[in-house]
Scaffold this motif. Sequence first.
Motif, PDB file in Angstrom:
ATOM      1  N   LYS A  28       0.904  -1.167   0.288  1.00 51.19           N
ATOM      2  CA  LYS A  28      -0.108   0.011  -0.033  1.00 51.19           C
ATOM      3  C   LYS A  28       1.021   1.132   0.086  1.00 51.19           C
ATOM      4  CE  LYS A  28      -4.009  -2.328   2.436  1.00 51.19           C
ATOM      5  NZ  LYS A  28      -3.481  -3.373   2.644  1.00 51.19           N
ATOM      6  N   GLY A  81     -14.007  10.993   3.013  1.00 53.04           N
ATOM      7  CA  GLY A  81     -13.220  11.317   2.047  1.00 53.04           C
ATOM      8  C   GLY A  81     -11.814  10.847   1.704  1.00 53.04           C
ATOM      9  N   THR A  82     -10.927  11.114   0.845  1.00 51.77           N
ATOM     10  CA  THR A  82      -9.607  10.484   0.646  1.00 51.77           C
ATOM     11  C   THR A  82      -8.620  11.223   1.060  1.00 51.77           C
ATOM     12  OG1 THR A  82     -10.530   9.501  -1.360  1.00 51.77           O
ATOM     13  CG2 THR A  82      -8.235   9.785  -1.154  1.00 51.77           C
ATOM     14  N   SER A 120      -4.478  11.429   1.787  1.00 55.07           N
ATOM     15  CA  SER A 120      -2.648  10.850   1.515  1.00 55.07           C
ATOM     16  C   SER A 120      -2.094  10.995   2.840  1.00 55.07           C
ATOM     17  CB  SER A 120      -2.220  11.841   0.573  1.00 55.07           C
ATOM     18  OG  SER A 120      -2.610  11.565  -0.806  1.00 55.07           O
ATOM     19  N   VAL A 180      -2.719   6.126   0.320  1.00 57.42           N
ATOM     20  CA  VAL A 180      -3.949   6.968  -0.289  1.00 57.42           C
ATOM     21  C   VAL A 180      -5.150   6.061   0.343  1.00 57.42           C
ATOM     22  CG1 VAL A 180      -5.270   7.903  -1.876  1.00 57.42           C
ATOM     23  CG2 VAL A 180      -2.754   7.928  -2.218  1.00 57.42           C
ATOM     24  N   GLY A 181      -6.073   6.733   0.744  1.00 56.60           N
ATOM     25  CA  GLY A 181      -7.280   5.804   1.391  1.00 56.60           C
ATOM     26  C   GLY A 181      -8.371   6.721   1.903  1.00 56.60           C
ATOM     27  N   LYS A 182      -9.497   6.192   1.968  1.00 62.90           N
ATOM     28  CA  LYS A 182     -10.563   6.778   2.731  1.00 62.90           C
ATOM     29  C   LYS A 182     -10.624   6.630   3.949  1.00 62.90           C
ATOM     30  CE  LYS A 182     -13.594   6.972  -1.447  1.00 62.90           C
ATOM     31  NZ  LYS A 182     -15.013   6.630  -2.160  1.00 62.90           N
ATOM     32  N   THR A 183     -11.031   7.669   4.857  1.00 57.65           N
ATOM     33  CA  THR A 183     -10.730   7.698   6.383  1.00 57.65           C
ATOM     34  C   THR A 183     -12.378   7.121   6.769  1.00 57.65           C
ATOM     35  OG1 THR A 183     -11.773  10.026   6.540  1.00 57.65           O
ATOM     36  CG2 THR A 183      -9.333   9.807   6.572  1.00 57.65           C
ATOM     37  N   ILE A 201      -7.503   4.702   8.138  1.00 56.70           N
ATOM     38  CA  ILE A 201      -7.187   4.432   6.580  1.00 56.70           C
ATOM     39  C   ILE A 201      -6.371   3.138   6.506  1.00 56.70           C
ATOM     40  CG2 ILE A 201      -7.384   6.802   6.187  1.00 56.70           C
ATOM     41  CD1 ILE A 201      -4.252   6.872   5.764  1.00 56.70           C
ATOM     42  N   CYS A 226      -3.250   1.137   5.214  1.00 47.55           N
ATOM     43  CA  CYS A 226      -1.963   1.680   4.998  1.00 47.55           C
ATOM     44  C   CYS A 226      -1.132   1.112   5.968  1.00 47.55           C
ATOM     45  CB  CYS A 226      -1.871   3.315   5.754  1.00 47.55           C
ATOM     46  SG  CYS A 226      -0.294   4.075   5.354  1.00 47.55           S
ATOM     47  N   TRP A 242      -1.525  13.412   7.358  1.00 53.55           N
ATOM     48  CA  TRP A 242      -2.895  12.968   6.708  1.00 53.55           C
ATOM     49  C   TRP A 242      -3.090  14.174   5.869  1.00 53.55           C
ATOM     50  CZ3 TRP A 242      -6.491   9.115   9.248  1.00 53.55           C
ATOM     51  CH2 TRP A 242      -5.780   8.030   9.978  1.00 53.55           C
ATOM     52  N   ALA A 255      -5.834  16.012   3.208  1.00 57.31           N
ATOM     53  CA  ALA A 255      -7.040  15.915   2.564  1.00 57.31           C
ATOM     54  C   ALA A 255      -7.119  16.942   1.546  1.00 57.31           C
ATOM     55  CB  ALA A 255      -8.387  16.060   3.298  1.00 57.31           C
TER      56      ALA A 255
END
Length: 302
Positions: free
Chosen positions: A82, A208-209, A211, A230-233, A242, A244, A255, A257
């Motif tokens: 990831k 929302g996504t 990094s 990168v993922g959605k919280t 997320i 990771c 993090w 947004a």
Amino acid sequence: MSETSTSPIRRLRGRGAGLVVTGTALALVTTATVTAPASAAPNPVSVLTYTAKERKEALAYWTTARIKAVGKSVDLGPTGPKAKPYKGIALKTVGRLFFVNANGADTWCTATAVKSANRSAAMTAAHCVRRGSSPGNTNTAMVFVPGYHQGKMPYGTFAVRTAATPRTWDNDSVNDISALTVDADKKGRKLTDVVGGQAIAFNRALGGTVSALGYSATRPQRGEELLRCVGKTKKEHGTQVIPCDLTGGASGGPWLAGFSTTTGKGTLVSVNASLDSLTPTKMYGEILGATAKKVYDRAQKI
């Protein structure tokens, strides 16, 4: 490793796997179940202050050779699927945070320059400053190197003047967030005048996504290169989570947004705090609320 496998709940909010690299191993923090203090502390924020002499010594201590050596001393296994090397415009605001931990070992975390009234604030995790539930165990010789990449320090090194943490972290291992105030550089320039600063948001709705970025001690990077998940919280056990697999050395990384690899800008909504297991699949970060805002406000006014 000094800790055996425990349930995911015990690995959260200072009750779990901290991401600090110490010498040759990932430092894992395990404490008893957290309970609320009987009464609120008079001041919800504590501030660790380094003297002018200590800051001068910190800058002298972290030579290029020492920085190279601390990365080589740690190998936390292969970088997970990831976590990918960051690709995009040079990210000036994110860098390695070097220090000597309470055991006397050279180590590092990740920190981020943020917009602030004093133009000198950076955000990281509280466990990068001091051990939770152990106020006397603090870190020393702390310097921030924004934009670090494979031995290059293009924006210089900034000595940390103060480190603000929630008193709940110092006493109860709750709220793993810290705000640093750094000195001007050798040319007298303040941090965000040199590298800019990420926006920071408090009391933001989850979702929302984002990094998540950090200088993980996994190979082949070994802290020399910035990695990104990168993922959605979503909310889990009172924190944000997320997918990771960043690990030791990535502690305190931002993090972001609404992050753009073209501009290098986003909004900081949390920092890397803890993992779900020794072979991570999830990263946890605090929800930045009133306590985090007080910590940040203290740092930006010093």
